[in-house]
Design a protein around this motif. Structure first.
Motif, short mmCIF file in Angstrom:
data_model
loop_
_atom_site.label_atom_id
_atom_site.label_comp_id
_atom_site.label_asym_id
_atom_site.label_seq_id
_atom_site.Cartn_x
_atom_site.Cartn_y
_atom_site.Cartn_z
N ILE A 64 58.70 41.08 36.87
CA ILE A 64 57.57 40.92 35.94
C ILE A 64 56.58 39.90 36.49
CG2 ILE A 64 56.92 40.11 33.64
CD1 ILE A 64 59.63 41.39 32.68
N ASN A 65 57.07 38.80 37.05
CA ASN A 65 56.17 37.81 37.63
C ASN A 65 55.41 38.37 38.82
OD1 ASN A 65 56.10 35.05 36.35
ND2 ASN A 65 58.28 35.51 36.33
N ARG A 66 56.08 39.17 39.66
CA ARG A 66 55.41 39.79 40.80
C ARG A 66 54.31 40.73 40.32
NH1 ARG A 66 56.57 44.47 43.33
NH2 ARG A 66 58.74 44.56 42.62
N GLU A 73 45.78 38.71 40.66
CA GLU A 73 45.06 38.69 41.93
C GLU A 73 44.01 39.78 41.98
OE1 GLU A 73 46.17 39.61 46.52
OE2 GLU A 73 47.55 38.26 45.45
N GLN A 74 44.36 40.98 41.49
CA GLN A 74 43.41 42.10 41.46
C GLN A 74 42.23 41.77 40.56
OE1 GLN A 74 43.46 44.83 43.32
NE2 GLN A 74 41.54 45.51 42.42
N LYS A 75 42.50 41.20 39.40
CA LYS A 75 41.42 40.82 38.46
C LYS A 75 40.52 39.78 39.08
CE LYS A 75 41.94 43.27 34.83
NZ LYS A 75 40.90 44.25 34.52
N GLU A 76 41.11 38.82 39.79
CA GLU A 76 40.33 37.77 40.46
C GLU A 76 39.45 38.37 41.53
OE1 GLU A 76 41.63 34.08 43.09
OE2 GLU A 76 42.42 33.95 41.04
N MET A 77 39.97 39.33 42.30
CA MET A 77 39.18 39.97 43.36
C MET A 77 38.04 40.79 42.75
SD MET A 77 42.21 41.09 46.00
CE MET A 77 41.18 42.28 46.81
N GLU A 78 38.29 41.44 41.63
CA GLU A 78 37.25 42.21 40.95
C GLU A 78 36.14 41.29 40.46
OE1 GLU A 78 39.10 44.43 37.83
OE2 GLU A 78 40.20 45.71 39.22
N GLY A 79 36.50 40.11 40.00
CA GLY A 79 35.52 39.14 39.53
C GLY A 79 34.64 38.60 40.64
N HIS A 80 35.18 38.52 41.85
CA HIS A 80 34.43 37.99 42.99
C HIS A 80 33.49 39.04 43.59
CE1 HIS A 80 37.09 34.70 42.52
NE2 HIS A 80 36.83 34.13 43.68
N THR A 81 33.77 40.31 43.35
CA THR A 81 32.95 41.37 43.97
C THR A 81 31.77 41.75 43.09
OG1 THR A 81 34.35 43.10 43.01
CG2 THR A 81 34.89 42.32 45.23
N GLU A 82 31.73 41.30 41.85
CA GLU A 82 30.63 41.68 40.95
C GLU A 82 29.42 40.84 41.19
OE1 GLU A 82 31.98 41.64 36.92
OE2 GLU A 82 33.52 43.09 37.32
#
Length: 82
Positions: A64-66, A73-82
């Motif tokens: 669950i932690n993984r 991490e995916q959400k953070e990457m999406e936030g950086h690409t906008e």
């Protein structure tokens, strides 16, 4: 687990009979083996889905932690690409 430590802890619990001694022992084991765990209810199909994503020897907590780490991490990457 240190047997001396266990025996000492059991004697300080002021147990009156064998059942109390067993309960004291089990509580001591539980505290040392499973600190800060919570039980959660999930549906059988959710359990099977989680199992199918797990690695050999990986606990459900690790799995669950993984999954959460990957999702964050995916959400953070999406936030950086906008």
């Amino acid at each position: 687990m240190n047997i001396e430590h266990t025996n000492s802890a059991m004697h300080t619990m002021n147990t009156n009979d064998e059942e109390d001694t067993l309960c004291a022992f089990l509580k001591l084991i539980d505290k040392e083996l499973m600190p800060d765990y919570k039980n959660i209810k999930i549906r059988e199909n959710t359990h099977e889905r989680l199992k199918s994503h797990g690695n050999m020897g990986e606990s459900f907590d690790d799995l669950i932690n993984r999954i959460l780490d990957d999702w964050e991490e995916q959400k953070e990457m999406e936030g950086h690409t906008e």
